[in-house]
Design a protein around this motif. Structure first.
Motif, mmCIF file in Angstrom:
data_model
loop_
_atom_site.group_PDB
_atom_site.id
_atom_site.type_symbol
_atom_site.label_atom_id
_atom_site.label_comp_id
_atom_site.label_asym_id
_atom_site.label_seq_id
_atom_site.Cartn_x
_atom_site.Cartn_y
_atom_site.Cartn_z
ATOM 1 N N PRO A 76 5.940 -32.608 -15.470
ATOM 2 C CA PRO A 76 7.741 -32.901 -15.634
ATOM 3 C C PRO A 76 7.091 -33.834 -17.178
ATOM 4 N N VAL A 77 8.175 -32.894 -18.259
ATOM 5 C CA VAL A 77 8.361 -32.702 -19.971
ATOM 6 C C VAL A 77 10.133 -32.990 -19.198
ATOM 7 N N GLY A 78 10.984 -33.294 -19.388
ATOM 8 C CA GLY A 78 12.004 -33.257 -19.382
ATOM 9 C C GLY A 78 12.561 -32.256 -18.748
ATOM 10 N N ASP A 79 13.094 -31.222 -18.989
ATOM 11 C CA ASP A 79 13.889 -30.681 -17.983
ATOM 12 C C ASP A 79 12.853 -29.620 -17.602
ATOM 13 N N ARG A 80 12.473 -29.589 -17.859
ATOM 14 C CA ARG A 80 10.601 -28.327 -17.539
ATOM 15 C C ARG A 80 9.713 -28.910 -17.069
ATOM 16 N N ARG A 81 8.919 -28.039 -17.052
ATOM 17 C CA ARG A 81 7.215 -28.551 -16.234
ATOM 18 C C ARG A 81 6.224 -27.309 -16.756
ATOM 19 N N LEU A 82 5.003 -28.506 -17.736
ATOM 20 C CA LEU A 82 4.379 -27.940 -18.113
ATOM 21 C C LEU A 82 2.702 -27.737 -17.295
ATOM 22 N N ARG A 83 2.329 -26.035 -17.577
ATOM 23 C CA ARG A 83 0.746 -26.631 -16.540
ATOM 24 C C ARG A 83 -0.168 -26.679 -17.444
ATOM 25 N N ALA A 84 -1.127 -27.982 -16.884
ATOM 26 C CA ALA A 84 -2.220 -28.538 -17.817
ATOM 27 C C ALA A 84 -3.609 -28.303 -16.957
ATOM 28 N N ASN A 125 -2.541 -22.290 -26.242
ATOM 29 C CA ASN A 125 -2.926 -21.138 -26.500
ATOM 30 C C ASN A 125 -2.311 -20.658 -27.449
ATOM 31 N N GLY A 126 -2.439 -19.167 -26.874
ATOM 32 C CA GLY A 126 -1.443 -18.261 -28.355
ATOM 33 C C GLY A 126 -0.182 -17.772 -27.312
ATOM 34 N N ILE A 127 0.439 -16.982 -28.288
ATOM 35 C CA ILE A 127 1.677 -15.849 -27.044
ATOM 36 C C ILE A 127 1.380 -15.041 -26.632
ATOM 37 N N GLY A 128 0.805 -15.839 -25.092
ATOM 38 C CA GLY A 128 0.576 -14.665 -24.384
ATOM 39 C C GLY A 128 -0.104 -15.076 -23.679
ATOM 40 N N THR A 129 -1.093 -16.132 -23.776
ATOM 41 C CA THR A 129 -2.234 -16.312 -23.560
ATOM 42 C C THR A 129 -2.445 -17.342 -22.503
ATOM 43 N N LEU A 189 -3.767 -20.611 -20.443
ATOM 44 C CA LEU A 189 -4.933 -21.755 -20.779
ATOM 45 C C LEU A 189 -6.106 -21.665 -20.308
ATOM 46 N N GLU A 190 -5.934 -20.082 -19.166
ATOM 47 C CA GLU A 190 -7.738 -20.400 -18.632
ATOM 48 C C GLU A 190 -8.730 -19.154 -19.614
ATOM 49 N N ALA A 191 -7.484 -18.808 -20.617
ATOM 50 C CA ALA A 191 -8.374 -18.395 -21.899
ATOM 51 C C ALA A 191 -9.248 -18.930 -22.802
ATOM 52 N N LEU A 192 -8.910 -19.902 -23.144
ATOM 53 C CA LEU A 192 -9.424 -21.308 -23.972
ATOM 54 C C LEU A 192 -11.114 -21.698 -23.110
ATOM 55 N N GLU A 193 -10.883 -21.540 -21.798
ATOM 56 C CA GLU A 193 -12.111 -22.596 -20.843
ATOM 57 C C GLU A 193 -13.279 -22.136 -22.495
ATOM 58 N N PRO A 194 -13.678 -20.857 -22.019
ATOM 59 C CA PRO A 194 -15.336 -20.417 -22.490
ATOM 60 C C PRO A 194 -15.002 -21.670 -23.984
ATOM 61 N N PHE A 195 -14.262 -22.004 -24.928
ATOM 62 C CA PHE A 195 -14.050 -22.670 -26.338
ATOM 63 C C PHE A 195 -14.637 -23.642 -25.928
ATOM 64 N N THR A 196 -13.534 -24.501 -24.554
ATOM 65 C CA THR A 196 -13.547 -26.158 -24.434
ATOM 66 C C THR A 196 -14.960 -26.235 -23.461
ATOM 67 N N SER A 197 -15.689 -25.642 -23.128
ATOM 68 C CA SER A 197 -16.105 -25.594 -21.877
ATOM 69 C C SER A 197 -17.816 -26.615 -23.164
ATOM 70 N N PHE A 226 -2.885 -25.905 -21.970
ATOM 71 C CA PHE A 226 -2.321 -26.791 -21.540
ATOM 72 C C PHE A 226 -1.218 -24.842 -22.036
ATOM 73 N N ASP A 227 -0.107 -24.793 -21.066
ATOM 74 C CA ASP A 227 0.258 -23.445 -21.165
ATOM 75 C C ASP A 227 1.573 -23.449 -21.876
ATOM 76 N N VAL A 228 2.325 -23.129 -23.098
ATOM 77 C CA VAL A 228 3.207 -23.308 -23.637
ATOM 78 C C VAL A 228 4.397 -22.220 -22.941
ATOM 79 N N PRO A 229 5.632 -22.815 -22.961
ATOM 80 C CA PRO A 229 6.710 -22.375 -22.081
ATOM 81 C C PRO A 229 6.480 -20.902 -22.235
ATOM 82 N N GLY A 230 7.123 -20.447 -21.228
ATOM 83 C CA GLY A 230 7.001 -18.998 -20.635
ATOM 84 C C GLY A 230 5.325 -18.634 -20.615
ATOM 85 N N VAL A 231 4.043 -19.016 -20.480
ATOM 86 C CA VAL A 231 2.933 -18.724 -20.572
ATOM 87 C C VAL A 231 2.186 -18.857 -19.394
ATOM 88 N N GLY A 232 0.709 -17.517 -18.351
ATOM 89 C CA GLY A 232 0.905 -19.158 -17.871
ATOM 90 C C GLY A 232 1.306 -19.068 -16.609
#
Length: 95
Positions: free
Chosen positions: A13-21, A37-41, A43-51, A62-68
């Motif tokens: 929970p972040v203020g009046d919204r929720r972010l998936r992390a 992540n970038g627009i439309g991508t 958080l799963e797309a970042l896993e190969p990098f972070t792993s 985390f998924d930016v608002p409106g994504v994932g």
């Protein structure tokens, strides 16, 4: 990777919204690396990098608002708004 704990995926929970992390625990206790992540991508797309990062580094993706899994914002957001949301999310996560 084998032997590494799975990322913990949660809705924050972040203020009046929720972010998936996704949080990948680190082994050194230092501050986390925060990756968004970038627009439309999701958080799963970042896993190969972070792993392949050093397992000592804690990673928060985390998924930016409106994504994932993060709901669409009422209004378009700016970079400043995204930075503020990320800071608030980190506070909610205890960093």
């Amino acid at each position: 990777m084998r032997g590494r704990p799975a990322d913990r995926v949660t809705m924050v929970p972040v203020g009046d919204r929720r972010l998936r992390a996704a949080i990948r625990p680190g082994t050194d206790g230092g501050p986390p690396l925060v990756v968004c992540n970038g627009i439309g991508t999701p958080l799963e797309a970042l896993e190969p990098f972070t792993s392949v990062l050093d397992p000592a580094i804690e990673v928060v993706r985390f998924d930016v608002p409106g994504v994932g899994g993060s709901p669409v914002p009422r209004l378009p957001y700016t970079i400043q708004c995204l930075a503020r949301l990320a800071a608030q999310m980190l506070g909610e996560l205890g960093y």
